[in-house]
Design a protein around this motif. Structure first.
Motif, short mmCIF file in Angstrom:
data_model
loop_
_atom_site.label_atom_id
_atom_site.label_comp_id
_atom_site.label_asym_id
_atom_site.label_seq_id
_atom_site.Cartn_x
_atom_site.Cartn_y
_atom_site.Cartn_z
N LEU A 90 0.86 -1.18 0.00
CA LEU A 90 0.00 0.00 0.00
C LEU A 90 0.90 1.23 0.00
O LEU A 90 2.00 1.19 0.54
N GLU A 91 0.42 2.31 -0.58
CA GLU A 91 1.18 3.55 -0.61
C GLU A 91 0.40 4.64 0.11
O GLU A 91 -0.79 4.84 -0.14
N ASP A 92 1.09 5.33 1.01
CA ASP A 92 0.46 6.40 1.76
C ASP A 92 0.04 7.53 0.83
O ASP A 92 0.78 7.92 -0.08
N CYS A 93 -1.15 8.06 1.06
CA CYS A 93 -1.70 9.19 0.29
C CYS A 93 -1.95 8.86 -1.18
O CYS A 93 -1.93 9.75 -2.03
N LYS A 94 -2.14 7.58 -1.49
CA LYS A 94 -2.47 7.19 -2.85
C LYS A 94 -3.63 6.19 -2.85
O LYS A 94 -3.76 5.38 -1.92
N ASN A 95 -4.46 6.27 -3.85
CA ASN A 95 -5.58 5.33 -4.03
C ASN A 95 -6.51 5.28 -2.82
O ASN A 95 -7.02 4.23 -2.45
N GLY A 96 -6.71 6.44 -2.20
CA GLY A 96 -7.64 6.50 -1.09
C GLY A 96 -7.10 6.03 0.24
O GLY A 96 -7.86 5.91 1.21
N ILE A 97 -5.80 5.77 0.33
CA ILE A 97 -5.18 5.28 1.57
C ILE A 97 -4.42 6.41 2.25
O ILE A 97 -3.61 7.09 1.62
N LYS A 98 -4.68 6.64 3.52
CA LYS A 98 -3.97 7.66 4.29
C LYS A 98 -3.50 7.05 5.61
O LYS A 98 -4.30 6.55 6.39
N ALA A 99 -2.19 7.08 5.85
CA ALA A 99 -1.62 6.52 7.07
C ALA A 99 -1.43 7.59 8.13
O ALA A 99 -0.92 8.68 7.85
N VAL A 100 -1.86 7.28 9.34
CA VAL A 100 -1.61 8.14 10.50
C VAL A 100 -1.16 7.23 11.64
O VAL A 100 -1.34 6.01 11.61
N GLN A 101 -0.56 7.83 12.64
CA GLN A 101 -0.07 7.06 13.78
C GLN A 101 -0.35 7.80 15.08
O GLN A 101 -0.51 9.02 15.09
N MET A 102 -0.40 7.03 16.17
CA MET A 102 -0.58 7.62 17.49
C MET A 102 0.79 8.00 18.04
O MET A 102 1.73 7.21 18.01
N SER A 103 0.91 9.22 18.54
CA SER A 103 2.19 9.72 19.04
C SER A 103 2.53 9.08 20.38
O SER A 103 1.67 8.90 21.24
N ILE A 104 3.82 8.75 20.53
CA ILE A 104 4.33 8.18 21.78
C ILE A 104 5.62 8.90 22.13
O ILE A 104 6.48 9.12 21.27
N HIS A 105 5.74 9.29 23.39
CA HIS A 105 7.02 9.84 23.86
C HIS A 105 7.91 8.67 24.22
O HIS A 105 7.69 7.98 25.21
N ALA A 106 8.91 8.42 23.37
CA ALA A 106 9.79 7.27 23.57
C ALA A 106 10.77 7.54 24.71
O ALA A 106 11.22 8.68 24.90
#
Length: 206
Positions: free
Chosen positions: A121-137
């Motif tokens: 899958l490709e981010d921001c292509k073909n209706g796909i959008k990836a996001v993530q939850m922020s973590i303080h490492a």
């Protein structure tokens, strides 16, 4: 740990509340009309159903794919984790591609980052959008990771599995060994057995 599943449930709840005319706990919201909310969340283990957990997940997903329309809201949580990683990645990737073709709204949580690293899958292509939850490492072994419960754009670089394992109380020895295995897998190297597990007949014995 990071709040992915809670976020997906929150989206479903807010969309439902908006459709029944209820108050929403926010300053403003833009929620388009949805004809149905379809959910694929892990259910409770039971012996009353003659199916494995993964089989029930597949049954739910099959129903979602049959019933979805461009006006549907689909919530998927950790689908595909009940089988071998390769099979799980293959099935969830194919399902997401099909849902993208239908053009329905989908919130999918997953640890299968390989979908993007392998360019399935490709981010921001073909209706796909990836996001993530922020973590303080953690910056040192004495610190603990802190979930920030905020979304940010992009594919996560790691699922923070070892950080969660440490917070759960696994010993440093187990965490160290797990890290060795992760590094070996990433570099395509052979994973050597622990020294105490070697015997005179072992091919790894020097």
């Amino acid at each position: 740990f990071s709040g992915k599943s809670c976020y997906a449930r929150q989206v479903g709840l807010l969309v439902y509340l908006a459709h029944v005319g209820s108050f929403l706990p926010c300053d403003c919201a833009r929620i388009s009309f949805r004809d149905q909310i379809l959910v694929n969340f892990g259910d409770i283990e039971t012996c009353s159903v003659p199916q494995s957990t993964f089989q029930r997940d597949l049954t739910q997903m099959a129903s979602i794919l049959r019933r979805s329309t461009e006006h549907s809201l689909i919530l998927i949580d950790e689908f595909g984790k009940g089988t071998a990683p390769a099979s799980g990645i293959a099935v969830i990737t194919s399902a997401l591609q099909r849902l993208a073709e239908i053009k329905c709204k989908v919130v999918c949580t997953t640890h299968f980052l390989e979908m993007f690293s392998l360019c399935l899958l490709e981010d921001c292509k073909n209706g796909i959008k990836a996001v993530q939850m922020s973590i303080h490492a953690p910056e040192s072994n004495d610190d603990e990771a802190v979930p920030l419960f905020k979304l940010k754009d992009g594919v996560a670089s790691s699922s923070a599995g070892l950080i969660c394992a440490k917070m759960a109380g696994l010993s440093d020895k187990i965490l160290g060994r797990a890290n060795e295995i992760i590094i070996a897998l990433k570099e395509g190297k052979q994973i050597r057995p622990l020294a105490e597990s070697l015997n005179a007949n072992s091919p790894f014995q020097q």
